[in-house]
Design a protein around this motif. Sequence first.
Motif, mmCIF file in Angstrom:
data_model
loop_
_atom_site.group_PDB
_atom_site.id
_atom_site.type_symbol
_atom_site.label_atom_id
_atom_site.label_comp_id
_atom_site.label_asym_id
_atom_site.label_seq_id
_atom_site.Cartn_x
_atom_site.Cartn_y
_atom_site.Cartn_z
ATOM 1 N N ALA A 295 30.933 13.258 29.596
ATOM 2 C CA ALA A 295 31.938 13.377 30.635
ATOM 3 C C ALA A 295 32.124 12.033 31.375
ATOM 4 O O ALA A 295 32.477 12.023 32.318
ATOM 5 N N GLY A 296 31.162 11.257 31.020
ATOM 6 C CA GLY A 296 30.722 9.824 31.514
ATOM 7 C C GLY A 296 29.534 9.483 32.397
ATOM 8 O O GLY A 296 29.769 9.060 33.442
ATOM 9 N N PHE A 297 28.514 10.196 32.076
ATOM 10 C CA PHE A 297 27.420 10.070 33.103
ATOM 11 C C PHE A 297 26.215 9.178 32.023
ATOM 12 O O PHE A 297 25.886 9.752 31.101
ATOM 13 N N ALA A 298 25.563 8.324 32.794
ATOM 14 C CA ALA A 298 24.362 7.605 32.266
ATOM 15 C C ALA A 298 23.249 8.635 32.427
ATOM 16 O O ALA A 298 23.191 9.445 33.441
ATOM 17 N N ASN A 299 22.295 8.623 31.580
ATOM 18 C CA ASN A 299 21.255 9.681 31.748
ATOM 19 C C ASN A 299 19.986 8.880 31.166
ATOM 20 O O ASN A 299 20.005 8.050 30.104
ATOM 21 N N LEU A 300 18.897 9.518 31.946
ATOM 22 C CA LEU A 300 17.555 9.123 31.169
ATOM 23 C C LEU A 300 16.781 10.222 30.897
ATOM 24 O O LEU A 300 16.764 11.174 31.824
ATOM 25 N N LEU A 301 16.657 10.578 29.395
ATOM 26 C CA LEU A 301 15.999 11.750 29.210
ATOM 27 C C LEU A 301 14.506 11.429 28.792
ATOM 28 O O LEU A 301 14.119 10.617 28.253
ATOM 29 N N VAL A 302 13.686 12.236 29.604
ATOM 30 C CA VAL A 302 12.212 11.979 29.516
ATOM 31 C C VAL A 302 11.642 13.237 28.815
ATOM 32 O O VAL A 302 11.540 14.423 29.247
ATOM 33 N N THR A 303 11.018 12.873 27.749
ATOM 34 C CA THR A 303 10.283 13.825 26.849
ATOM 35 C C THR A 303 8.886 13.769 26.805
ATOM 36 O O THR A 303 8.334 13.090 26.366
ATOM 37 N N PRO A 304 8.093 14.740 27.627
ATOM 38 C CA PRO A 304 6.739 14.896 27.427
ATOM 39 C C PRO A 304 6.142 14.834 26.222
ATOM 40 O O PRO A 304 6.777 15.186 25.101
ATOM 41 N N ASN A 305 4.926 14.195 26.080
ATOM 42 C CA ASN A 305 4.177 14.509 24.701
ATOM 43 C C ASN A 305 4.095 15.917 24.472
ATOM 44 O O ASN A 305 3.654 16.679 25.169
ATOM 45 N N PRO A 306 4.767 16.134 23.208
ATOM 46 C CA PRO A 306 4.922 17.712 22.859
ATOM 47 C C PRO A 306 3.535 18.311 22.488
ATOM 48 O O PRO A 306 3.387 19.629 23.195
ATOM 49 N N VAL A 307 2.737 17.533 22.193
ATOM 50 C CA VAL A 307 1.300 18.273 21.985
ATOM 51 C C VAL A 307 0.618 18.603 23.318
ATOM 52 O O VAL A 307 0.297 19.986 23.363
ATOM 53 N N VAL A 308 0.531 17.563 24.219
ATOM 54 C CA VAL A 308 0.034 18.095 25.454
ATOM 55 C C VAL A 308 1.046 19.009 26.329
ATOM 56 O O VAL A 308 0.239 19.807 26.846
ATOM 57 N N HIS A 309 2.160 19.007 26.157
ATOM 58 C CA HIS A 309 3.201 19.799 26.834
ATOM 59 C C HIS A 309 2.918 21.554 26.166
ATOM 60 O O HIS A 309 2.595 22.313 26.945
ATOM 61 N N ALA A 310 2.686 21.568 24.942
ATOM 62 C CA ALA A 310 2.272 22.716 24.278
ATOM 63 C C ALA A 310 1.102 23.487 24.704
ATOM 64 O O ALA A 310 0.900 24.441 24.955
ATOM 65 N N ARG A 311 0.101 22.413 24.811
ATOM 66 C CA ARG A 311 -1.325 22.799 25.448
ATOM 67 C C ARG A 311 -1.177 23.317 26.716
ATOM 68 O O ARG A 311 -2.035 24.253 27.181
ATOM 69 N N LEU A 312 -0.617 22.672 27.756
ATOM 70 C CA LEU A 312 -0.288 23.144 29.034
ATOM 71 C C LEU A 312 0.583 24.509 29.064
ATOM 72 O O LEU A 312 -0.061 25.140 29.832
ATOM 73 N N ALA A 313 1.369 24.496 28.212
ATOM 74 C CA ALA A 313 2.049 25.814 28.261
ATOM 75 C C ALA A 313 1.093 26.927 27.758
ATOM 76 O O ALA A 313 1.005 28.128 28.616
ATOM 77 N N ARG A 314 0.202 26.675 26.740
ATOM 78 C CA ARG A 314 -0.758 27.924 26.286
ATOM 79 C C ARG A 314 -1.722 27.986 27.732
ATOM 80 O O ARG A 314 -2.171 29.264 27.709
ATOM 81 N N LEU A 315 -2.222 26.822 28.115
ATOM 82 C CA LEU A 315 -3.154 27.150 29.481
ATOM 83 C C LEU A 315 -2.411 28.082 30.506
ATOM 84 O O LEU A 315 -3.112 28.848 30.958
ATOM 85 N N ALA A 316 -1.248 27.576 30.662
ATOM 86 C CA ALA A 316 -0.669 28.238 31.853
ATOM 87 C C ALA A 316 -0.338 29.746 31.337
ATOM 88 O O ALA A 316 -0.272 30.552 32.242
ATOM 89 N N PHE A 317 -0.068 30.042 30.170
ATOM 90 C CA PHE A 317 -0.022 31.410 29.716
ATOM 91 C C PHE A 317 -1.274 32.147 29.698
ATOM 92 O O PHE A 317 -1.200 33.212 30.459
ATOM 93 N N PHE A 318 -2.383 31.598 29.326
ATOM 94 C CA PHE A 318 -3.780 32.543 29.593
ATOM 95 C C PHE A 318 -4.317 32.624 31.025
ATOM 96 O O PHE A 318 -4.581 33.587 31.480
ATOM 97 N N ASN A 319 -4.014 31.413 31.897
ATOM 98 C CA ASN A 319 -4.403 31.812 33.143
ATOM 99 C C ASN A 319 -3.586 32.051 34.244
ATOM 100 O O ASN A 319 -4.258 32.671 35.404
ATOM 101 N N LEU A 320 -2.374 31.837 34.026
ATOM 102 C CA LEU A 320 -1.256 32.491 35.010
ATOM 103 C C LEU A 320 -0.334 33.453 34.478
ATOM 104 O O LEU A 320 0.515 33.997 35.044
ATOM 105 N N LEU A 321 -0.405 33.596 33.063
ATOM 106 C CA LEU A 321 0.752 34.327 32.581
ATOM 107 C C LEU A 321 2.270 33.610 33.035
ATOM 108 O O LEU A 321 3.126 34.219 33.437
ATOM 109 N N HIS A 322 2.110 32.303 33.077
ATOM 110 C CA HIS A 322 3.151 31.567 33.324
ATOM 111 C C HIS A 322 3.458 30.327 32.298
ATOM 112 O O HIS A 322 3.000 29.275 32.874
ATOM 113 N N PRO A 323 3.860 30.592 31.156
ATOM 114 C CA PRO A 323 3.936 29.472 30.218
ATOM 115 C C PRO A 323 4.842 28.331 30.593
ATOM 116 O O PRO A 323 4.898 27.364 30.259
#
Length: 375
Positions: A126-154
């Motif tokens: 539709a005519g918008f410039a964008n910066l897409l930031v993709t975090p390190n998928p391995v690190v992001h997955a590890r953080l999601a796993r930690l958050a699931f175990f520690n907080l039940l908040h992946p």
Amino acid sequence: MTPRFCTRCVISNRRPLASREYQRTPGSAPDSMVFDAEGVCGACRVAEAKDRIDWDARDEEFRALCDGYRCRDDYDVVCPGSGGKDSVYAAHLLRDRYGMHPLTVTWAPHRYTDVGRRNFQAWLDAGFANLLVTPNPVVHARLARLAFFNLLHPFQPFVLGQRTLAPRIAAERGIGLVVYGEDDADYEGEPGWQERPETMSDEMWISGVRWDRDSLPPDEFPDADMDAYLPLGPKERERVRTVALGHYVRWRPQDAYYFAAAHGFRPNDQRTEGTYTTYASIDDQLDPLHYWTMLIKFGIGRASHDASHEIRNGHLTREEGVALVRKYDTEFPTRYLQKCLDYMGLSVEEFHATCDRFRPEDLWVRDRDYLFPGV
């Protein structure tokens, strides 16, 4: 805390304040919504107050704010989003109504859905410039796993990155204004996190682990990969102002949806698990699991959130909302579950055992081999 339900919508006083994500620690109870003496939640009071707001005056106030940052030769505002209904609406308003030149920025989902990827591309087309930031998928997955175990908040690592990205990009590009869409007050009944600089402190918790700039966790989380999750420092924050467009424009989710649908956005081809809608939070495969974990911890599922907002905006009666909650709130999210478990490296047994560990005894009772809400 004894569960109480709002006398106007269907939300309970156990709903956590998302604006306190930076203080979410293992074993701690997050701040929750406040109910008044009449049993009405703060978000319903905010919705009620909107009828008394002079929106023309708010519009002029926002135009004056934009005038202070307007730039003809470069981007003059950062507009964060994913290409969902709200970010499509916000970006178009900034450009077409207020004459700004927005740079859209996106913190990539954990795992794109097909409809989410399609809507993201339609947003840019539709005519918008964008910066897409993709975090390190391995690190992001590890953080999601930690958050699931520690907080039940992946979903917490995504939420943190989503909040820190736009101000960081603005500071790096020398853009002084960041404009979000909805205001947290629409959901929480108090000013949004954008107006609370204390929540953007240098000391914070990620995935249930205390992190700061001087004591990042071990080698499995390299400093360069973690920087995107951390908020700006005090001096950088002084150069960036963040506001919610919903403070200046009367923001209704259905209005945003109809507008976005006329500008390339498409809803899902099937009802979202756990609710009755097809157009909200549909770009990440972890979304249904996120709302399921909220149901486990707080007794509030996705249908409760959707129905409460639509009751406040006059699109549903409370009786209709109650019926929808009873029908959909406890629906188990099966569509992407195995993909989410594979992403976080969890077995089905680990998943269920962790969910059971976080079930509050005052909200749930065991009946045979199943657990049901006890409220």
